[in-house]
Design an enzyme around this catalytic site. Structure first.
Site, short mmCIF file in Angstrom:
data_model
loop_
_atom_site.label_atom_id
_atom_site.label_comp_id
_atom_site.label_asym_id
_atom_site.label_seq_id
_atom_site.Cartn_x
_atom_site.Cartn_y
_atom_site.Cartn_z
CG ASP A 17 2.33 -6.41 -1.32
OD1 ASP A 17 1.15 -6.02 -1.36
OD2 ASP A 17 3.28 -5.71 -1.69
CB SER A 18 -0.15 -6.65 -5.15
OG SER A 18 0.33 -5.45 -4.55
CE1 TYR A 49 -2.81 -8.69 -6.76
CE2 TYR A 49 -3.35 -8.73 -4.43
CZ TYR A 49 -2.88 -9.38 -5.55
OH TYR A 49 -2.49 -10.68 -5.47
CB CYS A 80 -1.36 -6.46 0.20
SG CYS A 80 -2.15 -5.59 -1.17
CG ASN A 81 -2.34 -1.22 3.54
OD1 ASN A 81 -1.19 -1.53 3.24
ND2 ASN A 81 -2.63 -0.65 4.67
CB THR A 82 -5.29 -3.25 -2.14
OG1 THR A 82 -4.54 -2.05 -2.20
CG2 THR A 82 -6.47 -3.13 -3.09
CD GLU A 159 6.20 -2.34 -7.40
OE1 GLU A 159 7.01 -2.91 -8.17
OE2 GLU A 159 5.83 -2.83 -6.32
CB CYS A 191 -0.44 1.97 0.34
SG CYS A 191 0.36 1.20 -1.08
CB THR A 192 2.67 -2.61 2.08
OG1 THR A 192 2.16 -3.02 0.82
CG2 THR A 192 1.87 -3.24 3.18
CG HIS A 193 4.22 -0.02 -2.81
ND1 HIS A 193 3.44 -1.13 -2.63
CD2 HIS A 193 4.99 -0.27 -3.89
CE1 HIS A 193 3.71 -2.01 -3.57
NE2 HIS A 193 4.67 -1.51 -4.35
#
Ligand code: DGL
Length: 278
Positions: A17-18, A49, A80-82, A159, A191-193
């Site tokens: 992931d980013s 990203y 990571c979706n992006t 974050e 989005c993984t967040h």
């Protein structure tokens, strides 16, 4: 002692992931496949990203995919979706090992869940710009009305450990408003967040809206792929997991524990030059 009529595959599964968001996917993988080893790479030096051009993200993802393959992984999960939006086909073409992304399982789950065939998407700018969700949703049901929405404020707030703050609540309410006006009954958290703010999202959208996120479905797809390809570890062992970051290992540990909800012992540093070499 137990005997198996097939060989076991000792190679780890690679996940990237980013940043730390992909740990929500790793968490589900560790629960679903406790006997497998995992190596997780967070590209913190280049996070986020989401606002970057898709070409640039594709370049990062290709470096990381090649790096993980050199480490000897048996499968790569793009958590990571992006990065999945920008680079999944290229990674699948270039790597010798199977590559699984996080978008197809969510698109599939959303199409199954919607009753009024109005589906929303909350994601980064990059994911929305790539239009992969719209393509996949419409490939499964061309009659669905799809409402994609870029939510650039959410990743920096998550974050920055702002989970309980008024700011995250206000941001979620602001993003939810147009989707609620559009009458969606299903929202993809692309989005993984975002699973980290799921309670806030669920409260704002209400119980009648289905929130779809990828961790469980992605872990199931990884487990099924390993089983069908004969790549599984022995089920009698407990697997290990290892962490790498291009950023600061100490902050990865602090943030990572919150996302993973499991202990993180050591975090190794990888330089961008090492990634570029791969
Ligand atoms: N991991 C990214 C995603 O799932 C979000 C964080 C970023 O923008 O790098 O889309």
């Amino acid at each position: 002692m137990r005997f198996y009529n097939r060989a076991v595959d000792p190679r780890p599964v690679g996940v990237f992931d980013s940043g730390v968001g992909g740990l929500t996917v790793l968490h589900e993988c560790l629960v679903t496949m406790p006997h497998e080893d995992f190596v997780y790479l967070g590209d913190h030096a280049r996070l986020p990203y989401g606002p970057r051009p898709l070409d640039e993200i594709r370049g990062f993802a290709r470096e990381i995919g090649a790096f993980l393959e050199r480490l000897g992984v048996k499968l790569v999960v793009v958590a990571c979706n992006t990065a999945t939006s920008a680079a999944l086909p290229q990674l699948q073409e270039e790597l010798r090992v199977p590559v699984i992304g996080v978008i197809a399982p969510e698109a599939h789950a959303a199409v199954q869940a919607t009753r009024n065939r109005r589906v929303g998407l909350m994601a980064t700018e990059g994911t929305v710009a790539a239009s992969r969700y719209a393509e996949l949703v419409h490939a499964l049901d061309a009659g669905i009305e799809f409402f994609p929405l870029a939510c650039p404020e959410l990743v920096p707030l998550i974050e920055a450990d702002e989970l309980d703050s008024e700011r995250i609540d206000a941001a979620v309410r602001g993003y939810a408003a147009p989707l609620k006006r559009a009458g969606v009954d299903t929202v993809i958290l692309g989005c993984t967040h975002y699973p980290l703010v799921q309670p806030t999202l669920q409260r704002v959208f209400g119980r009648s809206t289905t929130l779809v996120f990828s961790a469980v479905e992605t872990a199931r797809e990884v487990a099924e792929t390993l089983a069908k390809k004969g790549f599984e570890q022995s089920p009698d062992r407990e697997g290990d997991y290892r962490f790498l970051t291009t950023g600061d290992p100490a902050s990865f540990r602090v943030m990572g524990k919150r996302f993973l909800q499991l202990p993180i012992r050591e975090v190794e540093h990888v330089t961008l030059a090492e990634l570029a070499l791969a």
